[in-house]
Design a protein around this motif. Structure first.
Motif, short mmCIF file in Angstrom:
data_model
loop_
_atom_site.label_atom_id
_atom_site.label_comp_id
_atom_site.label_asym_id
_atom_site.label_seq_id
_atom_site.Cartn_x
_atom_site.Cartn_y
_atom_site.Cartn_z
N THR A 48 0.88 -1.18 0.00
CA THR A 48 0.00 0.00 0.00
C THR A 48 0.91 1.22 0.00
O THR A 48 1.35 1.65 -1.06
CB THR A 48 -0.97 -0.03 1.20
OG1 THR A 48 -0.23 -0.24 2.40
CG2 THR A 48 -1.99 -1.13 1.04
N ASN A 100 0.72 3.84 -2.46
CA ASN A 100 -0.71 4.12 -2.65
C ASN A 100 -1.45 3.98 -1.32
O ASN A 100 -1.17 3.06 -0.55
CB ASN A 100 -1.30 3.13 -3.65
CG ASN A 100 -0.83 3.41 -5.06
OD1 ASN A 100 -1.01 4.49 -5.58
ND2 ASN A 100 -0.22 2.40 -5.69
N PRO A 101 -2.40 4.85 -1.05
CA PRO A 101 -2.76 6.03 -1.84
C PRO A 101 -1.70 7.12 -1.72
O PRO A 101 -0.99 7.20 -0.72
CB PRO A 101 -4.08 6.48 -1.22
CG PRO A 101 -3.98 6.02 0.20
CD PRO A 101 -3.23 4.72 0.16
N GLY A 140 -3.33 5.39 -7.05
CA GLY A 140 -4.68 5.27 -6.51
C GLY A 140 -4.84 4.05 -5.62
O GLY A 140 -3.88 3.53 -5.08
N ASP A 141 -6.07 3.60 -5.49
CA ASP A 141 -6.41 2.47 -4.62
C ASP A 141 -5.52 1.27 -4.96
O ASP A 141 -5.55 0.76 -6.08
CB ASP A 141 -7.88 2.11 -4.83
CG ASP A 141 -8.39 1.10 -3.82
OD1 ASP A 141 -7.57 0.32 -3.30
OD2 ASP A 141 -9.61 1.07 -3.58
N GLN A 143 -5.82 -1.75 -4.21
CA GLN A 143 -6.57 -2.98 -4.47
C GLN A 143 -7.22 -2.98 -5.85
O GLN A 143 -7.91 -3.93 -6.21
CB GLN A 143 -7.64 -3.17 -3.38
CG GLN A 143 -7.10 -3.18 -1.97
CD GLN A 143 -5.88 -4.08 -1.78
OE1 GLN A 143 -5.84 -5.18 -2.33
NE2 GLN A 143 -4.89 -3.61 -1.05
N VAL A 144 -6.98 -1.92 -6.63
CA VAL A 144 -7.48 -1.82 -7.99
C VAL A 144 -6.32 -2.00 -8.97
O VAL A 144 -5.22 -1.51 -8.73
CB VAL A 144 -8.17 -0.45 -8.23
CG1 VAL A 144 -8.58 -0.28 -9.69
CG2 VAL A 144 -9.37 -0.30 -7.30
N ARG A 147 -2.40 -2.98 -8.10
CA ARG A 147 -1.34 -2.01 -7.79
C ARG A 147 -0.49 -2.40 -6.59
O ARG A 147 0.56 -1.79 -6.36
CB ARG A 147 -1.96 -0.62 -7.56
CG ARG A 147 -2.55 -0.01 -8.83
CD ARG A 147 -3.22 1.31 -8.52
NE ARG A 147 -3.88 1.85 -9.70
CZ ARG A 147 -5.05 2.47 -9.70
NH1 ARG A 147 -5.70 2.63 -8.54
NH2 ARG A 147 -5.58 2.94 -10.81
N THR A 236 -2.71 3.07 6.18
CA THR A 236 -3.71 3.27 5.11
C THR A 236 -4.89 2.32 5.37
O THR A 236 -5.12 1.38 4.59
CB THR A 236 -3.10 2.98 3.72
OG1 THR A 236 -2.51 1.65 3.74
CG2 THR A 236 -2.03 3.99 3.37
N GLN A 238 -8.08 2.18 5.02
CA GLN A 238 -9.15 1.95 4.06
C GLN A 238 -8.67 1.21 2.81
O GLN A 238 -9.50 0.83 1.97
CB GLN A 238 -9.77 3.29 3.63
CG GLN A 238 -10.48 4.02 4.76
CD GLN A 238 -11.02 5.36 4.30
OE1 GLN A 238 -10.40 6.07 3.52
NE2 GLN A 238 -12.21 5.70 4.78
N TYR A 239 -7.36 0.99 2.71
CA TYR A 239 -6.82 0.46 1.46
C TYR A 239 -6.00 -0.81 1.65
O TYR A 239 -5.37 -1.28 0.71
CB TYR A 239 -5.94 1.53 0.80
CG TYR A 239 -6.69 2.79 0.47
CD1 TYR A 239 -7.42 2.91 -0.71
CD2 TYR A 239 -6.69 3.86 1.36
CE1 TYR A 239 -8.12 4.07 -1.00
CE2 TYR A 239 -7.39 5.03 1.07
CZ TYR A 239 -8.11 5.12 -0.10
OH TYR A 239 -8.82 6.27 -0.39
N GLU A 240 -6.01 -1.38 2.84
CA GLU A 240 -5.18 -2.54 3.10
C GLU A 240 -5.65 -3.78 2.33
O GLU A 240 -6.82 -3.92 1.98
CB GLU A 240 -5.16 -2.86 4.60
CG GLU A 240 -4.26 -1.96 5.42
CD GLU A 240 -2.79 -2.08 5.06
OE1 GLU A 240 -2.42 -3.02 4.34
OE2 GLU A 240 -2.01 -1.22 5.52
#
Length: 259
Positions: A48, A100-101, A140-141, A143-144, A147, A236, A238-240
């Protein structure tokens, strides 16, 4: 080397697959492969605010080398830069993915540390200098678009973001020690900064990590919700990666059961 963007679903692990955990590194000498298990694919994931870095070049004897690392903190970046200088000679290519983010404080610090190193080593008169750079950072995210994943096929010399399906056991064969190292490795004496992937932690290192974790009441994770763990221990939250919570919980269980 080339970079190839991949948006496929997960696939089975190929022969010669080497997973490089967070805050570890591995260097493959293509002229002197591991006789027990020749490396064919180097890979890391879960990045992340971390950055996965791949370096391609040669040593002083012109042996082709590939290094892959997954870095989280400045001290570990600096140690990897030293390792590159100790092993590589002449021009190198650098491929990076992560941070990221982009707005996270850890992402900014890690990006700045890496970019400063790249800028300082572009001069051809240096014993080891960076000739080519490919950056996929702060997009960005994580998980998209895979990444948080990065690897290299040593047969084709293609770098990609292809995602592989791994278990917690694949990521941490000792059932929590790798996670304890990531969290507490820089807080024990002597520090455990950036070990070589596949190199077991010593009994003394494990004891020091467990003792440090106990001093931080690490087993309280066993009684916290996933949301509580993410908000307390992630830079991070919200993005783990989906397995972040389970790996921390596994490390807390290791501490509880350690004798």
């Amino acid at each position: 080397m080339k970079y190839r963007f991949v948006d496929n679903a997960t696939i089975g692990l190929p022969d010669g697959f080497y997973y490089i955990p967070q805050d570890n590194y591995y260097i493959a000498n293509l002229n002197e492969p591991n006789p027990d298990k020749p490396a064919i694919h180097l890979y890391s994931d879960s990045a992340t605010s971390c950055i996965i870095v791949i370096v391609e070049g040669k040593d002083r004897k012109s042996n082709p080398l590939i290094a892959l690392t997954h870095l989280s903190r400045k001290e570990r970046f600096l140690r990897f830069f030293e390792i590159v200088g100790e092993n590589f000679h002449g021009p190198v290519s650098v491929f990076c993915q992560g941070a990221n983010p982009s707005f996270a404080a850890a992402s900014k610090e890690n990006s700045n540390t890496l970019l400063q190193w790249i800028c300082r080593h572009r001069k051809k008169q240096d014993a080891c200098y960076i000739e080519h750079v490919t950056l996929s950072m702060g997009l960005g995210d994580p998980q998209v678009d895979n990444r948080g994943c990065y690897g290299i096929d040593l047969n084709t010399m293609v770098v990609s973001n292809r995602r592989y399906a791994l278990t917690n056991q694949d990521r941490d064969p000792k059932g929590g020690v790798q996670t304890l190292f990531c969290v507490f490795g820089l807080e024990v004496e002597p520090k455990i900064v950036l070990p070589r992937a596949g190199q077991d932690f010593t009994d003394d290192q494990i004891k020091r990590l467990v003792d440090k974790a106990k001093s931080e009441n690490w087993t309280k994770i066993l009684y916290m919700t996933q949301e509580e763990v993410l908000n307390k221990y992630s830079s991070t939250p919200q993005y783990e990666a989906p397995w972040f919570y389970s790996t921390l919980r596994e490390s807390a269980l290791f501490v509880k059961n350690y004798k």
